[in-house]
Design an enzyme around this catalytic site. Structure first.
Site, PDB file in Angstrom:
ATOM      1  N   ASN A 194      -2.459  -4.099   4.097  1.00 17.75           N
ATOM      2  CA  ASN A 194      -3.999  -4.510   3.835  1.00 17.75           C
ATOM      3  C   ASN A 194      -4.551  -3.326   4.581  1.00 17.75           C
ATOM      4  OD1 ASN A 194      -6.076  -5.059   3.429  1.00 17.75           O
ATOM      5  ND2 ASN A 194      -6.974  -6.335   4.600  1.00 17.75           N
ATOM      6  N   CYS A 195      -5.225  -2.567   3.732  1.00 22.43           N
ATOM      7  CA  CYS A 195      -5.722  -0.953   4.331  1.00 22.43           C
ATOM      8  C   CYS A 195      -7.305  -1.187   3.341  1.00 22.43           C
ATOM      9  CB  CYS A 195      -5.468   0.359   3.807  1.00 22.43           C
ATOM     10  SG  CYS A 195      -5.456   2.032   5.130  1.00 22.43           S
TER      11      CYS A 195
END
Lengths: 428, 160
Positions: free
Chosen positions: A241-242
């Site tokens: 996740n970014c």
């Protein structure tokens, strides 16, 4: 399932001819590490930089943070399914580098992620201002497809962590913590007079840069399941996740999940920690319905009296959070929500994007919309070219001297929604 | 499911939709990439708001819900907040609803309210073309994660 986690304390990091740990100092052979990362032909350049607590140093954009760990005995490897076979982990002996991290830095896609300041006001909001950091600054090949680049960045960090972790093998732990959870009936029988408490752990799983992996599998592809809490300490969950730095659960945070750590601290004293229910945050509404049904069913089925419930993200996941809370409460299990808040710059709007009547007990991890000033720094690892576009920044927020104003949601893990921060209520 | 480009004209596609489907699926989007990918899809129609904003997509979705359509994807899909991505794609149907009408209204109104909360007094960044292309990819990926759901695929194949 029983895991001994041996902590080797790291108080400094320096470059050296050989990667090793000596008297609490981690020495890094930068050339060897850089060459390892560049073996991936999607990455054309990799620079290794070191950042120490208290330095006038800013690291941005940050993709992931990882604590090096290595399996000393017991089945599987750290980060199973990603760095090795899909063998169940969570038992035996694992060593970790306590106080040192790998930080993956570099352009990501469109929006850019996260700031870590090693000193100054913003440092207080971020746990990684207190760790010895090995920054892996990567440059992708021109024209790389977005999904490929995300994968290359993710693997660069995990590869670097696995490389450094080898230096742990000949060490003697400064501290060893033993975690144990027994099969369900045995665990229930061990502390019959204590409330049976579980943990519903929601993983971000909505597409590119919104994904999390369990044994290497994209979390949106599994149905809610039971997990021995010790599995997480061996890297069964990795972050892909970014999006939204402040409440991004980095791989480091999975390895150090504070809810699991704290439930173990209370295990056998005030509660009986029964296990973790792992679930996801999907986009299709019927999947949300189905999976929240399954989560609440598991809570009832294993006889929990209460659960702690955490999410990753804001907006869409708030709906999963509320569905899990509502349905689990209706089955007679008490629910405490842990999350962060986004009430807008003026603080006048609802903090969460969704709500339900049953959500009557919540621990807040802070307000991500608070604005602070980030002073200029002497050294920059990465680039601040994108500050105005980074989450928490805005057009005109940057000044000529290198300083800028931004909401604290630009800081990695500042309001992380599992409580691994300083903005939550905490007992000392 | 997807008909190769150039194989059929738009009118033939419409005829085929009418012949094969009871339920209709519709992507409401201002994302050119999503519109391009699904423009020839037999099962999924596209309402492309070419010059529309993120908010326009939400308002168009709200109008459709009041006219009998149902939400299939969460309108705040993804962790990108409204001022952090200019594109939005929502999947709706006039077939089987995922939830009660009142809940659909609640979710779409919450999304509109969240848009207002995060954009009040804020100027949108001057995104470059390359950055905009990345945003298109991320937004498309989020709606595709729903379309890849095994349950949704079964429902769509069964025309319900």
């Amino acid at each position: 399932m029983k895991l001994e986690l041996g902590k080797i304390k790291i108080s400094d990091v320096q470059f050296g001819d050989k990667t090793k740990i000596e008297n609490g100092t981690l020495y890094v052979n930068a050339k060897e590490l850089s060459e390892l990362v560049c073996k991936d032909d999607r990455i054309i350049d990799c620079r290794i930089e070191l950042a120490h607590p208290g330095e006038s140093c800013r690291i941005t954009p940050v993709k992931d943070v990882i604590e090096p760990r290595v399996k000393i005995s017991g089945p599987g490897c750290v980060f199973p399914g990603v760095m090795g076979k899909v063998t169940e982990v969570g038992q035996g002996v694992t060593y970790c580098m306590d106080g040192a991290c790998v930080i993956t830095v570099g352009k990501i896609v469109g929006f850019q992620e996260g700031v870590i300041d090693m000193s100054g006001i913003a440092a207080d909001y971020c746990p990684f201002s207190k760790t010895q950091n090995v920054c892996v600054v990567i440059e992708p090949k021109e024209g790389l497809e977005t999904h490929d680049y995300e994968n290359a960045g993710r693997m660069a960090g995990l590869n670097a962590a696995a490389y450094l972790a080898e230096a742990l093998r000949d060490q003697t732990p400064d501290e060893t913590i033993v975690y144990e959870t027994k099969p369900l009936f045995q665990q229930a029988a061990e502390y019959p007079d204590l409330p049976k408490v579980g943990y519903i752990h929601m993983l971000q799983s909505q597409g590119l840069l919104h994904d999390t992996y369990y044994y290497g599998v994209d979390a949106k592809q599994f149905v809610p399941t039971l997990m021995y809490p010790t599995e997480i300490f061996d890297g069964a969950i990795t972050s892909g996740n970014c999006v939204a730095p402040c409440d991004k659960v980095t791989t480091y945070h999975h390895l150090h999940n504070p809810v699991i750590e704290d439930l173990y601290k209370q295990h056998g004293k005030t509660l009986n920690f029964m296990g973790v229910i792992l679930t996801n945050e999907n986009v299709f509404l019927m999947d949300k319905e189905r999976h929240s049904d399954m989560v609440s069913k598991l809570c009832e089925y294993i006889g929990l009296d209460g659960v702690l419930l955490t999410e990753e993200g804001y907006g869409n996941p708030d709906t999963d959070l509320m569905m899990n809370c509502k349905k689990t409460t209706k089955r007679g299990v008490k629910v405490v929500i842990i999350t962060d808040e986004f009430p807008g710059r003026d603080g006048k709007s609802y903090s969460l994007a969704d709500v339900c009547e049953e959500a009557d007990t919540m621990i807040s991890c802070g307000n991500g919309n608070v604005v602070i000033h980030f002073p200029p720094m002497d050294r920059l690892i990465g680039t601040t070219d994108y500050i105005e576009m980074q989450i928490g920044g805005w057009v005109g927020c940057k000044y000529d001297d290198g300083s800028f104003d931004a909401e604290i949601q630009i800081i990695i893990a500042s309001t992380i929604a599992n409580g691994f921060n300083k903005l939550c209520a905490r007992g000392y | 499911m997807t008909v190769p480009k150039g194989k059929q004209t738009q009118s033939e596609l419409e005829v085929r939709r009418e012949e094969t489907m009871k339920a209709e699926y519709l992507l409401i989007t201002n994302n050119p990439k999503a519109a391009e990918v699904y423009k020839d899809n037999v099962l999924i129609g596209v309402e492309f708001l070419e010059s529309g904003s993120y908010l326009d997509v939400l308002l168009c979705t709200r109008d459709r819900i009041h006219r009998g359509w149902h939400l299939l994807t969460h309108p705040q899909a993804s962790n990108l907040k409204p001022n952090q991505c200019p594109y939005k794609t929502v999947l709706i149907t006039n077939g089987r609803a995922a939830q009660e009408f009142a809940r659909d209204i609640e979710l779409i109104e919450n999304a509109v309210e969240a848009h207002s909360k995060f954009t009040r007094g804020m100027k949108l960044p001057r995104w470059t073309d390359r950055v905009l292309r990345d945003f298109m990819t991320v937004d498309l990926s989020v709606v595709q994660s729903a379309l890849e759901s095994s349950l949704l695929k079964q429902i769509m194949s069964s025309h319900i």
